[in-house]
Scaffold this active site. Structure first.
Site, PDB file in Angstrom:
ATOM      1  N   ASP A  97       0.849  -1.192   0.000  1.00 41.45           N
ATOM      2  CA  ASP A  97       0.000   0.000   0.000  1.00 41.45           C
ATOM      3  C   ASP A  97       0.884   1.241   0.000  1.00 41.45           C
ATOM      4  O   ASP A  97       2.018   1.211   0.491  1.00 41.45           O
ATOM      5  CB  ASP A  97      -0.920   0.011   1.230  1.00 41.45           C
ATOM      6  CG  ASP A  97      -2.207   0.800   0.976  1.00 41.45           C
ATOM      7  OD1 ASP A  97      -3.267   0.159   0.797  1.00 41.45           O
ATOM      8  OD2 ASP A  97      -2.144   2.046   0.923  1.00 41.45           O
ATOM      9  N   ILE A 120       2.152   2.540  -6.368  1.00 36.73           N
ATOM     10  CA  ILE A 120       2.111   1.566  -7.459  1.00 36.73           C
ATOM     11  C   ILE A 120       2.389   2.216  -8.826  1.00 36.73           C
ATOM     12  O   ILE A 120       2.740   1.518  -9.787  1.00 36.73           O
ATOM     13  CB  ILE A 120       0.752   0.816  -7.446  1.00 36.73           C
ATOM     14  CG1 ILE A 120       0.833  -0.489  -8.224  1.00 36.73           C
ATOM     15  CG2 ILE A 120      -0.377   1.687  -7.942  1.00 36.73           C
ATOM     16  CD1 ILE A 120       1.683  -1.539  -7.594  1.00 36.73           C
ATOM     17  N   ASN A 170      -5.164  -4.377  -7.168  1.00 36.41           N
ATOM     18  CA  ASN A 170      -6.379  -3.824  -6.546  1.00 36.41           C
ATOM     19  C   ASN A 170      -6.272  -2.329  -6.243  1.00 36.41           C
ATOM     20  O   ASN A 170      -7.287  -1.635  -6.129  1.00 36.41           O
ATOM     21  CB  ASN A 170      -6.646  -4.607  -5.246  1.00 36.41           C
ATOM     22  CG  ASN A 170      -7.647  -3.931  -4.346  1.00 36.41           C
ATOM     23  OD1 ASN A 170      -8.854  -4.027  -4.541  1.00 36.41           O
ATOM     24  ND2 ASN A 170      -7.151  -3.206  -3.331  1.00 36.41           N
ATOM     25  N   TYR A 195     -11.564   7.703 -13.905  1.00 39.67           N
ATOM     26  CA  TYR A 195     -11.702   6.430 -13.190  1.00 39.67           C
ATOM     27  C   TYR A 195     -12.238   5.343 -14.125  1.00 39.67           C
ATOM     28  O   TYR A 195     -11.682   4.241 -14.209  1.00 39.67           O
ATOM     29  CB  TYR A 195     -12.650   6.628 -12.006  1.00 39.67           C
ATOM     30  CG  TYR A 195     -12.902   5.391 -11.186  1.00 39.67           C
ATOM     31  CD1 TYR A 195     -11.925   4.883 -10.337  1.00 39.67           C
ATOM     32  CD2 TYR A 195     -14.125   4.726 -11.258  1.00 39.67           C
ATOM     33  CE1 TYR A 195     -12.154   3.745  -9.582  1.00 39.67           C
ATOM     34  CE2 TYR A 195     -14.364   3.595 -10.495  1.00 39.67           C
ATOM     35  CZ  TYR A 195     -13.376   3.113  -9.656  1.00 39.67           C
ATOM     36  OH  TYR A 195     -13.609   1.989  -8.906  1.00 39.67           O
TER      37      TYR A 195
HETATM   38  N1  NAD Z   1     -15.580  -0.070  -2.933  1.00 33.61           N
HETATM   39  C1  NAD Z   1     -16.253  -0.010  -4.090  1.00 33.61           C
HETATM   40  O1  NAD Z   1     -17.451   0.329  -4.154  1.00 33.61           O
HETATM   41  C2  NAD Z   1     -15.572  -0.373  -5.400  1.00 33.61           C
HETATM   42  C3  NAD Z   1     -16.369  -0.620  -6.511  1.00 33.61           C
HETATM   43  C4  NAD Z   1     -15.774  -0.954  -7.722  1.00 33.61           C
HETATM   44  C5  NAD Z   1     -14.392  -1.055  -7.782  1.00 33.61           C
HETATM   45  N2  NAD Z   1     -13.639  -0.822  -6.690  1.00 33.61           N
HETATM   46  C6  NAD Z   1     -12.184  -0.919  -6.827  1.00 33.61           C
HETATM   47  O2  NAD Z   1     -11.677  -1.822  -5.870  1.00 33.61           O
HETATM   48  C7  NAD Z   1     -10.382  -1.408  -5.450  1.00 33.61           C
HETATM   49  C8  NAD Z   1     -10.365  -1.259  -3.949  1.00 33.61           C
HETATM   50  O3  NAD Z   1     -11.359  -0.335  -3.584  1.00 33.61           O
HETATM   51  P1  NAD Z   1     -11.670   0.022  -2.057  1.00 33.61           P
HETATM   52  O4  NAD Z   1     -13.075   0.466  -2.031  1.00 33.61           O
HETATM   53  O5  NAD Z   1     -11.209  -1.053  -1.174  1.00 33.61           O
HETATM   54  O6  NAD Z   1     -10.754   1.343  -1.902  1.00 33.61           O
HETATM   55  P2  NAD Z   1     -10.004   1.934  -0.624  1.00 33.61           P
HETATM   56  O7  NAD Z   1      -9.786   3.364  -0.928  1.00 33.61           O
HETATM   57  O8  NAD Z   1     -10.670   1.562   0.638  1.00 33.61           O
HETATM   58  O9  NAD Z   1      -8.597   1.149  -0.688  1.00 33.61           O
HETATM   59  C9  NAD Z   1      -7.680   1.393  -1.712  1.00 33.61           C
HETATM   60  C10 NAD Z   1      -6.295   1.209  -1.165  1.00 33.61           C
HETATM   61  O10 NAD Z   1      -5.380   1.500  -2.232  1.00 33.61           O
HETATM   62  C11 NAD Z   1      -4.329   2.275  -1.706  1.00 33.61           C
HETATM   63  N3  NAD Z   1      -3.726   3.071  -2.766  1.00 33.61           N
HETATM   64  C12 NAD Z   1      -4.243   4.171  -3.364  1.00 33.61           C
HETATM   65  N4  NAD Z   1      -3.378   4.660  -4.257  1.00 33.61           N
HETATM   66  C13 NAD Z   1      -2.294   3.852  -4.236  1.00 33.61           C
HETATM   67  C14 NAD Z   1      -1.051   3.848  -4.937  1.00 33.61           C
HETATM   68  N5  NAD Z   1      -0.758   4.799  -5.829  1.00 33.61           N
HETATM   69  N6  NAD Z   1      -0.169   2.863  -4.678  1.00 33.61           N
HETATM   70  C15 NAD Z   1      -0.457   1.901  -3.743  1.00 33.61           C
HETATM   71  N7  NAD Z   1      -1.601   1.868  -3.049  1.00 33.61           N
HETATM   72  C16 NAD Z   1      -2.510   2.832  -3.296  1.00 33.61           C
HETATM   73  C17 NAD Z   1      -4.982   3.148  -0.632  1.00 33.61           C
HETATM   74  O11 NAD Z   1      -4.031   3.659   0.289  1.00 33.61           O
HETATM   75  C18 NAD Z   1      -5.981   2.174  -0.027  1.00 33.61           C
HETATM   76  O12 NAD Z   1      -5.422   1.463   1.070  1.00 33.61           O
HETATM   77  C19 NAD Z   1     -10.092  -0.099  -6.182  1.00 33.61           C
HETATM   78  O13 NAD Z   1      -9.327  -0.360  -7.349  1.00 33.61           O
HETATM   79  C20 NAD Z   1     -11.471   0.395  -6.550  1.00 33.61           C
HETATM   80  O14 NAD Z   1     -11.461   1.216  -7.692  1.00 33.61           O
HETATM   81  C21 NAD Z   1     -14.186  -0.483  -5.479  1.00 33.61           C
END
Ligand code: NAD
Length: 254
Positions: A37, A64, A90, A160
């Protein structure tokens, strides 16, 4: 979930939310997990929580979208846990405080770049770093986390949604290149999921109104995605590649 025990996985964006759920789920099936992360504190906390269950895990800090940071973190993961067999791309985000509420045509160029660099380029960089070694060994699983917003887009989510659609293209392209070497690449597509962070951002009514659009009319939780992720990381999915798996309780239909 055959073929998981004894493997090593790298999960990006795993300090919290869906990534943490994938990391915990893999660990419960005997997979050692690199918890990567950009937020080192959450990466360490999640890795420690997993280690406390008796599984092997290491916290890794990296942006990342930064190639040298990714390579360093992957080396750290391999040094701590051994070869990487499974990669879950992710890490991702859609908006920041600066861009929330902006119309798509108002977005600054650097804000567009930041989303694409994290969500799409970041996945490519991680694949580039781990897939060749998977191919050499003849086994590997890559899961790219997209979004059901590709199927039900919003105009102010342009960066996005473009990045998440791009991941589907990346998945299909890479799958074609690595399949003969025992490596599969698939896309996992969550619907709106009530993670802790999303629950901070949106009122309960938002999740409830989404729930009513689904064939299974309830709020989606991180645990709803773990089974499909584990399947895509296991031997059970050995002949499945280049595909998108929508896990949203039956809202969008491909
Ligand atoms: N929660 C939802 O409703 C949802 C729906 C569709 C897709 N997604 C996708 O699922 C994935 C996880 O979503 P989530 O809701 O758990 O998000 P979240 O924001 O809770 O977690 C994302 C994590 O990624 C980390 N992160 C962000 N930028 C980063 C970088 N540049 N390098 C390394 N780490 C980084 C953040 O610190 C965080 O811990 C994402 O790709 C999101 O787009 C989520």
């Amino acid at each position: 979930m055959e073929g998981l025990a004894g493997r090593t996985a790298l999960v990006t964006g795993a300090g919290r939310g869906l990534g943490a759920a994938f990391a915990r789920g893999l660990a419960a099936y005997g997979v050692s997990v690199g918890v990567l992360d950009i937020d080192g504190d959450t990466a360490t906390a999640t890795a420690n929580e997993i280690s406390d269950t008796g599984a092997r895990a290491v916290g890794l800090i990296a942006d990342i979208s930064d190639r040298s940071a990714v390579l360093e973190a992957i080396t750290g993961c391999e040094d701590a846990l051994g070869r990487i067999d499974i990669l879950i791309n992710n890490a991702g985000f859609g908006t920041t405080k600066e861009t929330a509420g902006l119309e798509w045509h108002e977005w600054p160029e650097d804000a567009w770049d930041a989303v694409i660099d994290c969500n799409l380029k970041g996945a490519f960089l991680a694949c580039q770093a781990v897939a060749p070694k998977m191919m050499e060994r003849g086994w590997g699983r890559i899961v790219n986390v997209s979004s059901a917003t590709v199927w039900h887009p919003l105009a102010n989510g342009a960066a996005y949604i473009a990045s998440k659609a791009g991941l589907i293209g990346l998945t299909r392209s890479l799958a074609t290149g690595v399949g003969e070497h025992g490596v599969t690449v698939n896309t996992l597509v969550p619907g709106l999921t009530k993670t802790d962070h999303m629950a901070d951002l949106y009122p309960d009514e938002q999740f409830e109104s989404f729930a009513q659009l689904r064939a299974i009319p309830r709020v989606e939780l991180p645990a709803d995605l773990v089974g499909t992720a584990l399947f895509l990381c296991s031997d059970a999915s050995a002949f499945v590649t280049g595909q998108s798996f929508v896990v949203d309780g039956g809202h969008v239909f491909d």
